[in-house]
Structure formats: structure tokens, C-alpha cells
Design a protein around this motif. Structure first.
Motif, PDB file in Angstrom:
ATOM      1  N   GLU A 208       0.811  -1.216   0.000  1.00 43.74           N
ATOM      2  CA  GLU A 208       0.000   0.000   0.000  1.00 43.74           C
ATOM      3  C   GLU A 208       0.847   1.269   0.000  1.00 43.74           C
ATOM      4  OE1 GLU A 208      -3.323   0.238  -0.422  1.00 43.74           O
ATOM      5  OE2 GLU A 208      -3.145  -1.925  -0.775  1.00 43.74           O
ATOM      6  N   ASN A 209       2.073   1.217   0.502  1.00 42.97           N
ATOM      7  CA  ASN A 209       2.937   2.405   0.490  1.00 42.97           C
ATOM      8  C   ASN A 209       3.216   2.876  -0.930  1.00 42.97           C
ATOM      9  OD1 ASN A 209       3.029   2.235   3.244  1.00 42.97           O
ATOM     10  ND2 ASN A 209       5.190   1.652   3.373  1.00 42.97           N
ATOM     11  N   TRP A 210       3.401   1.921  -1.830  1.00 41.87           N
ATOM     12  CA  TRP A 210       3.657   2.267  -3.234  1.00 41.87           C
ATOM     13  C   TRP A 210       2.395   2.855  -3.851  1.00 41.87           C
ATOM     14  CZ3 TRP A 210       6.242  -1.672  -7.112  1.00 41.87           C
ATOM     15  CH2 TRP A 210       6.636  -0.982  -8.268  1.00 41.87           C
ATOM     16  N   LYS A 211       1.266   2.219  -3.613  1.00 42.06           N
ATOM     17  CA  LYS A 211       0.011   2.739  -4.154  1.00 42.06           C
ATOM     18  C   LYS A 211      -0.270   4.139  -3.603  1.00 42.06           C
ATOM     19  CE  LYS A 211      -2.078  -1.853  -4.533  1.00 42.06           C
ATOM     20  NZ  LYS A 211      -3.272  -2.685  -4.252  1.00 42.06           N
ATOM     21  N   ARG A 212      -0.019   4.330  -2.311  1.00 37.70           N
ATOM     22  CA  ARG A 212      -0.256   5.639  -1.706  1.00 37.70           C
ATOM     23  C   ARG A 212       0.662   6.690  -2.325  1.00 37.70           C
ATOM     24  NH1 ARG A 212       1.270   4.670   3.160  1.00 37.70           N
ATOM     25  NH2 ARG A 212      -0.638   3.509   3.608  1.00 37.70           N
ATOM     26  N   ALA A 213       1.903   6.308  -2.590  1.00 38.24           N
ATOM     27  CA  ALA A 213       2.843   7.247  -3.212  1.00 38.24           C
ATOM     28  C   ALA A 213       2.359   7.659  -4.599  1.00 38.24           C
ATOM     29  CB  ALA A 213       4.230   6.609  -3.297  1.00 38.24           C
ATOM     30  N   ILE A 214       1.767   6.727  -5.337  1.00 35.25           N
ATOM     31  CA  ILE A 214       1.222   7.060  -6.655  1.00 35.25           C
ATOM     32  C   ILE A 214       0.051   8.015  -6.524  1.00 35.25           C
ATOM     33  CG2 ILE A 214      -0.053   6.100  -8.629  1.00 35.25           C
ATOM     34  CD1 ILE A 214       1.722   3.575  -8.334  1.00 35.25           C
ATOM     35  N   VAL A 215      -0.868   7.697  -5.625  1.00 37.60           N
ATOM     36  CA  VAL A 215      -2.060   8.526  -5.441  1.00 37.60           C
ATOM     37  C   VAL A 215      -1.694   9.947  -4.996  1.00 37.60           C
ATOM     38  CG1 VAL A 215      -4.120   8.801  -3.997  1.00 37.60           C
ATOM     39  CG2 VAL A 215      -3.607   6.580  -5.018  1.00 37.60           C
ATOM     40  N   GLU A 216      -0.638  10.073  -4.232  1.00 40.78           N
ATOM     41  CA  GLU A 216      -0.226  11.379  -3.718  1.00 40.78           C
ATOM     42  C   GLU A 216       0.756  12.096  -4.633  1.00 40.78           C
ATOM     43  OE1 GLU A 216       1.296  10.522   0.159  1.00 40.78           O
ATOM     44  OE2 GLU A 216      -0.684  10.061   1.010  1.00 40.78           O
ATOM     45  N   ALA A 217       1.191  11.454  -5.715  1.00 36.62           N
ATOM     46  CA  ALA A 217       2.242  12.014  -6.569  1.00 36.62           C
ATOM     47  C   ALA A 217       1.737  13.148  -7.440  1.00 36.62           C
ATOM     48  CB  ALA A 217       2.827  10.917  -7.445  1.00 36.62           C
ATOM     49  N   ASP A 218       2.647  14.051  -7.758  1.00 35.10           N
ATOM     50  CA  ASP A 218       2.431  15.026  -8.812  1.00 35.10           C
ATOM     51  C   ASP A 218       3.041  14.455 -10.089  1.00 35.10           C
ATOM     52  OD1 ASP A 218       1.828  17.275 -10.231  1.00 35.10           O
ATOM     53  OD2 ASP A 218       2.966  18.673  -8.980  1.00 35.10           O
ATOM     54  N   SER A 219       2.771  15.078 -11.218  1.00 31.60           N
ATOM     55  CA  SER A 219       3.309  14.578 -12.482  1.00 31.60           C
ATOM     56  C   SER A 219       4.818  14.727 -12.565  1.00 31.60           C
ATOM     57  CB  SER A 219       2.651  15.293 -13.661  1.00 31.60           C
ATOM     58  OG  SER A 219       2.814  16.693 -13.545  1.00 31.60           O
ATOM     59  N   THR A 220       5.406  15.529 -11.673  1.00 35.34           N
ATOM     60  CA  THR A 220       6.862  15.696 -11.641  1.00 35.34           C
ATOM     61  C   THR A 220       7.537  14.752 -10.655  1.00 35.34           C
ATOM     62  OG1 THR A 220       6.604  17.473 -10.016  1.00 35.34           O
ATOM     63  CG2 THR A 220       6.758  18.113 -12.338  1.00 35.34           C
TER      64      THR A 220
END
Length: 311
Positions: A208-220
Motif C-alpha cells: 500500500e505504500n507504493w500505491k499511496r505514493a502514486i495517489v499522492e504524486a504530482d506529475s513531476t
């Protein structure tokens, strides 16, 4: 909504969406969800563990009656028996990647399989067509994973390839919803491949840490690494580790992956490299694969209808 293209007809699928063959990740639980949702689930081989792959194919047939395929990642699977292995499993569709399409296409085609090759350039597309592939997965540099160091965006590469070949093209890189699928079709594609969007799905086995990082990511929040080598270039999630590699380079990019299992399934994103595409900046929620696909098709239809009204 069903959408008929040469891709859906060739592969016997309802929706022209293919799942990326993510190493260690693209196994039966995730891939069956993709096939059951009407797309093309793919089992990976890039982990190199063919006995595990065999077991996953058996599980796949227990979890779905829909079509699915296998990816042969040539740079990672050097077993000379890989083609016979795939044939022996009764697979009918193969994507080949990370290598010369001349190596395996002839043998796979002779056994009656449908073969799509992943290409990052026009030159690669022309060589794959010369090798006799049935279709191409044309991958722009914004996508996650291993990349051509001379990257070209999906917006530029897809129409360039479509104009030069007669085989159906699947667009990859930056695709995550109906609008991006409609854009890909406007460029001449007849299918799309989703990686990061499916990576962040509910059925995906990564932490879930990886998924959360994606959900919280900006395009940069991704980085393009190792453009000058040695070894392949790649696009990954921005972390302290990948930012350091971006600035300092690395003499051994494969060594930087370090503990893949800790990253993928343990949630320690600094223990290696988490391959992720720029489209993470548009993903805001973890959803089941079936919901992602249904929403994609509905938005595709609405987008095409809106454009037709505006014409």
C-alpha cells in the motif's frame, strides 16, 4: 461498452486494454482481474522464475475463462527454452519486449501464436514488422519501467509509427482513463496498454505504500534515470534514492534495485527502485480493475461523442 478494433478481434477481448507485464507483479491475482474485466491480462516472465510463472499460469486458468497472454522480456529471460516453455503452456498470445524481435517472433509465429512486440522508436517498430509481428505496443517515454535512453513521447511516437506500418498499434505511456484512450485512438492506435493505473489498482499485490505514493504524486514525481548508461534507462518514482541516482548517476543501475521484494511487497520505497510512470500525477484513488475499465470505456464514449458534437 464493447469497442471493436483489430486488437480486440485478434485477441478475443471485449475492451482494447492490455495490462503491462510488470516483473513479479503481473501474476494470476492481478492478471485474472484484468481478463475478467474484459481486457488482456498478461503474466510476466521478467522475474526469471519460470517455475513460478508456470504455477501462475495454472492459477490463471482457475481464476478466469477469458483470454490472457504471457510477456517474454528478452533482456531478463535468457533461458534458450523460453519459447518452447510458452508454447508448452498452451499460451496463444505473447508480448515480447526488451530485445530484438528477430530472435523469437519466427518461432512463436510458427507455433501459431499471436505476437505483439514492444517498441520505443520508429526504427524498432520497422524491425518488428520485418520480423513478422502481428501488432506493436508503442511505448512513449512518459511510461514507467525500462526505457529507450533517447525517449520520445507517446503523442509524437504513436502517430509516427501508425503512419509507417500496417499492423495494429497499441499505445503505451500516459494512458489511464477514457480521455487518454480517446487521445491514443485519435493518434491512430487501436488499443492501449495501462501500467501505472493498474499498478495502483485494488487487486495489485504491491504494498500500500507504493500505491499511496502514486495517489499522492504530482506529475513531476517520477525521474528518468541512467540516460547515459551503462545499462538501460528507466522511469521510476522519485525517492531519496532515485533523486541521488538522478544527480550522481550509477555505475550499476541493476544493483540499485537492491531489495526488490522489500520495495514491492514490503513497502520500503528506499530499498530499491519503484518503476512508475508520469501518469501517477493524475491518479487520485485506488480502485478495482473492473471499475477502472468500466469508467475508462464510459469516459471514452463520452469523449468521442463530445468531440463529434463539436465537429
Amino acid at each position: 461498452m464493447a469497442l471493436n478494433t483489430r486488437v480486440t478481434e485478434m485477441l478475443g477481448i471485449e475492451k482494447p486494454i492490455i495490462q503491462a507485464a510488470m516483473g513479479w507483479i503481473a501474476r494470476s491475482h492481478l492478471s485474472s482481474a484484468v481478463s475478467n474485466a474484459g481486457g488482456m491480462g498478461i503474466i510476466e516472465t521478467s522475474s526469471g522464475d519460470l517455475e513460478a510463472v508456470r504455477a501462475e499460469i495454472i492459477k490463471m486458468r482457475e481464476l478466469t475463462t477469458k483470454p490472457f497472454g504471457v510477456n517474454v522480456a528478452q533482456a531478463f529471460v535468457r533461458d534458450p527454452g523460453i519459447v518452447q516453455f510458452v508454447i508448452d503452456q498452451g499460451i496463444r498470445f505473447v508480448t515480447t519486449s526488451a530485445g530484438d524481435p528477430m530472435k523469437y517472433t519466427g518461432m512463436l509465429k510458427a507455433a501459431g501464436l499471436t505476437v505483439f512486440h514492444v517498441v520505443p522508436s520508429l526504427a524498432g517498430a520497422l524491425r518488428a514488422v520485418e520480423a513478422g509481428v502481428d501488432g506493436l505496443i508503442v511505448e512513449g517515454g512518459e511510461g514507467g519501467g525500462f526505457k529507450n535512453p533517447k525517449d520520445v513521447s507517446t503523442m509524437v511516437l504513436v502517430p509516427q509509427v501508425v503512419e509507417a506500418v500496417d499492423v495494429p498499434v497499441v499505445a503505451a505511456g500516459g494512458i489511464m482513463d477514457g480521455r487518454t484512450m480517446a487521445a491514443a485512438f485519435a493518434l491512430g492506435a487501436e488499443g492501449v496498454l495501462m501500467g501505472t493505473r493498474i499498478l495502483s489498482s485494488a487487486e495489485c499485490p504491491v504494498h500500500e505504500n507504493w500505491k499511496r505514493a502514486i495517489v499522492e504524486a504530482d506529475s513531476t514525481d517520477t525521474v528518468f534515470l541512467n540516460r547515459s548508461g551503462p545499462g538501460p534507462a528507466l522511469r521510476a518514482l522519485r525517492t531519496d534514492r532515485t533523486t541521488r541516482i538522478e544527480k550522481e548517476g550509477s555505475p550499476n543501475i541493476f544493483g540499485e534495485f537492491a531489495d526488490t521484494q522489500a520495495v514491492y511487497f514490503g513497502g520500503d520505497l528506499e530499498a530499491g527502485i519503484a518503476l512508475t510512470g508520469q501518469v501517477a500525477g493524475r491518479i487520485r484513488e485506488v480502485k478495482p480493475v473492473a471499475q477502472i475499465f468500466d469508467e475508462t470505456m464510459a469516459e471514452y464514449e463520452a469523449t468521442v461523442a463530445r468531440m463529434a458534437r463539436a465537429a
